[in-house]
Write an enzyme that holds these catalytic residues in place. Structure first.
Site, PDB file in Angstrom:
ATOM      1  N   LYS A  87       0.228  -0.946  -0.027  1.00 43.90           N
ATOM      2  CA  LYS A  87      -0.233   0.069  -0.082  1.00 43.90           C
ATOM      3  C   LYS A  87       0.677   1.140  -0.026  1.00 43.90           C
ATOM      4  CE  LYS A  87      -1.891  -1.309   3.776  1.00 43.90           C
ATOM      5  NZ  LYS A  87      -0.596  -2.539   4.855  1.00 43.90           N
ATOM      6  N   HIS A 124       0.828  -2.732  14.884  1.00 48.87           N
ATOM      7  CA  HIS A 124       1.187  -1.917  14.119  1.00 48.87           C
ATOM      8  C   HIS A 124       1.397  -1.017  15.624  1.00 48.87           C
ATOM      9  CE1 HIS A 124       2.086   1.094  11.214  1.00 48.87           C
ATOM     10  NE2 HIS A 124       2.061   0.037  10.310  1.00 48.87           N
ATOM     11  N   GLU A 163       6.364  -5.603   8.247  1.00 45.46           N
ATOM     12  CA  GLU A 163       5.668  -4.993   7.573  1.00 45.46           C
ATOM     13  C   GLU A 163       6.248  -4.014   7.271  1.00 45.46           C
ATOM     14  OE1 GLU A 163       1.210  -5.402   8.744  1.00 45.46           O
ATOM     15  OE2 GLU A 163       0.955  -7.637   8.714  1.00 45.46           O
TER      16      GLU A 163
HETATM   17  N1  PLP Z   1       0.906  -2.993   7.734  1.00 44.24           N
HETATM   18  C1  PLP Z   1      -0.282  -2.279   8.018  1.00 44.24           C
HETATM   19  C2  PLP Z   1      -1.514  -3.025   8.042  1.00 44.24           C
HETATM   20  C3  PLP Z   1      -0.507  -0.881   7.716  1.00 44.24           C
HETATM   21  O1  PLP Z   1      -2.204  -1.017   8.192  1.00 44.24           O
HETATM   22  C4  PLP Z   1       0.318  -0.057   7.198  1.00 44.24           C
HETATM   23  C5  PLP Z   1       0.352   1.326   7.166  1.00 44.24           C
HETATM   24  O2  PLP Z   1      -0.967   1.667   7.051  1.00 44.24           O
HETATM   25  C6  PLP Z   1       1.678  -0.497   6.811  1.00 44.24           C
HETATM   26  C7  PLP Z   1       1.914  -2.124   7.201  1.00 44.24           C
HETATM   27  C8  PLP Z   1       3.082  -0.026   6.859  1.00 44.24           C
HETATM   28  O3  PLP Z   1       3.190   1.074   7.218  1.00 44.24           O
HETATM   29  P1  PLP Z   1       4.354   1.969   8.113  1.00 44.24           P
HETATM   30  O4  PLP Z   1       4.346   2.176   6.267  1.00 44.24           O
HETATM   31  O5  PLP Z   1       4.495   2.592   9.122  1.00 44.24           O
HETATM   32  O6  PLP Z   1       5.530   0.865   7.795  1.00 44.24           O
END
Ligand code: PLP
Length: 413
Positions: free
Chosen positions: A56, A185, A259
């Site tokens: 994402k 998270h 993640e």
């Molecule tokens: N995992 C989940 C479930 C998320 O919703 C997000 C971000 O929205 C991420 C991982 C990635 O987070 P970051 O960019 O802070 O590493």
């Protein structure tokens, strides 16, 4: 894979694209070396944690192909993201379907392609999973103390580690579902690394609870939240996470995954845009760019994310003037910066913004019929030799300075 590389100079690379392609439109430049360096650094700093990149954050195909070639896993939130990763040859067991609230059709699709590892945080979701994918491997998502994080998820997703976790595990047990671990998270851009410690400690408690109910708890997912370009901070965070894992999970036979989104891509992308019009007024100077808040600046506008314009050409006069920077659409609110001090610029001057790879491209719209910024990619030739095979349909050009420019396919330009 362990690789060393020399980082191409961003400013030179931006200039090169403009000259070589006679570029006039806004574009983004992906520095593949930076992605590879991030991977190497992640392995060094968090050696026990296997990364699943959060698609994402930036779903550009060059980025995804490079990360897939490095052999990491992927965190997907939807059917489309899963489909994309499978089409790039990633195996289903390297995907975590991380969205705690899944669309039914997406869940059905995940079942049809054996993407079995997924998160949940409520009873309704457990019933949905029972209906569409009863053999899925489930991670219970805990909410976190995310007070200090810039982007918070705690109210929307996750259950507490006490009564809610107990009740959910009991429901999962009665439905004969397969809970295999815990995920959390701490919020994006986490500033208090103790949040990881608390979350890991609470995860251990939920592991014990799950085991006592007969679940084979074997996977801990520590989510994202890592900084995108501050190596010193990432190393500090790494020490906190490693110590906490050692304290709470050293005796457990547990696979640890994360993640990271922002961590992998933020520093790898530079955005470049051009001044297309200037209006001089008594009180300030108005600059009109060919990129705006319906484009690359969309997310910075929602969340008031700070950014810094850099000016591509050296300027003779460095005096600063009160300025407003507008985006290109007809929408009156398409204002990139209402109040910024800039040197006096000319029409056709280029500005660029470093660390522009996280949550930028994915929010771009085509409002007013403006195209999305073009994507260019660059890497040093020794890195390119490692990845060439993953880009069979791409053209590439070796530069005099030893860097390599990838032209992914003509549609992109
Ligand atoms: N995992 C989940 C479930 C998320 O919703 C997000 C971000 O929205 C991420 C991982 C990635 O987070 P970051 O960019 O802070 O590493």
């Amino acid at each position: 894979m362990n690789v060393n590389c020399i980082q191409p100079k961003i400013r030179n690379m931006v200039q090169l694209i403009i000259d070589k392609f006679e570029e006039k439109d806004a574009f983004h430049l992906i520095n593949i070396d930076d992605l590879v360096n991030k991977y190497t650094e992640f392995q060094e700093v968090l050696p026990k944690v296997f990364p699943f990149y959060a698609v994402k954050c930036n779903n550009d195909v060059v980025i995804l192909k490079v990360l897939a070639a490095l052999g990491i896993g992927f965190d997907c939130a939807t059917k489309n993201e899963i489909q994309t990763m499978l089409s790039l040859g990633v195996s289903p067991d390297k995907i975590v379907y991380s969205h705690p609230v899944k669309q039914e059709s997406h869940l059905e699709y995940a079942a049809s392609v054996n993407v079995g590892l997924m998160t949940f945080d409520c009873t309704a979701e457990l019933h949905k999973i029972l209906q569409f994918y009863p053999s899925a491997k489930l991670l219970i998502r805990l909410s976190c103390d995310d007070k200090t994080s810039v982007h918070k998820f705690g109210n929307k997703y996750g259950c507490n580690s006490d009564i809610e976790a107990f009740e959910l595990l009991a429901v999962a047990h009665s439905l004969k579902l397969n809970v295999v671990g815990v995920s959390f998270h701490v919020g994006s851009i986490c500033r208090d690394y103790n949040s990881y410690t608390y979350a890991i400690k609470r995860s251990q408690k939920v592991f014990a609870l799950g085991k006592s109910m007969g679940f084979n708890m074997n996977l801990l997912d520590i989510g994202g939240g890592f900084p995108g370009y501050n190596q010193i901070e990432f190393r500090k965070l790494g020490r906190v996470v490693n110590d906490s894992l050692e304290t709470y999970f050293s005796s457990e036979n547990v696979q640890i995954i994360a993640e990271p989104g922002r961590y992998f891509v933020e520093s790898a992308v530079t955005a470049a845009c051009r001044i297309t019009c200037i209006k001089k007024r008594k009180e300030n100077i108005s600059y009109y760019l060919n990129d705006g808040i319906c484009g690359s600046f969309a997310f910075t506008n929602f969340v008031r994310d700070p950014f810094e314009f850099k000016i591509l050409n050296d300027l003779l006069d460095s005096e600063l003037y009160s300025s407003i920077v507008y985006g290109p659409t007809c929408w009156g609110e398409d204002i990139v910066d209402k109040s910024v001090h800039l040197p006096q610029l000319q029409i056709n001057d280029w500005l660029y913004l470093e660390h522009f790879g996280a949550y930028k491209q994915v929010f771009v719209t085509t409002f007013n019929g403006f195209s999305k910024p073009k994507m260019y990619a660059i890497c040093s030739t020794n890195i390119w030799t490692l990845f060439k095979a993953n880009f069979p349909n791409s053209e590439y050009k070796i530069q005099k300075d030893g860097t390599c420019m990838i032209i992914e396919n003509n549609e992109r330009f």
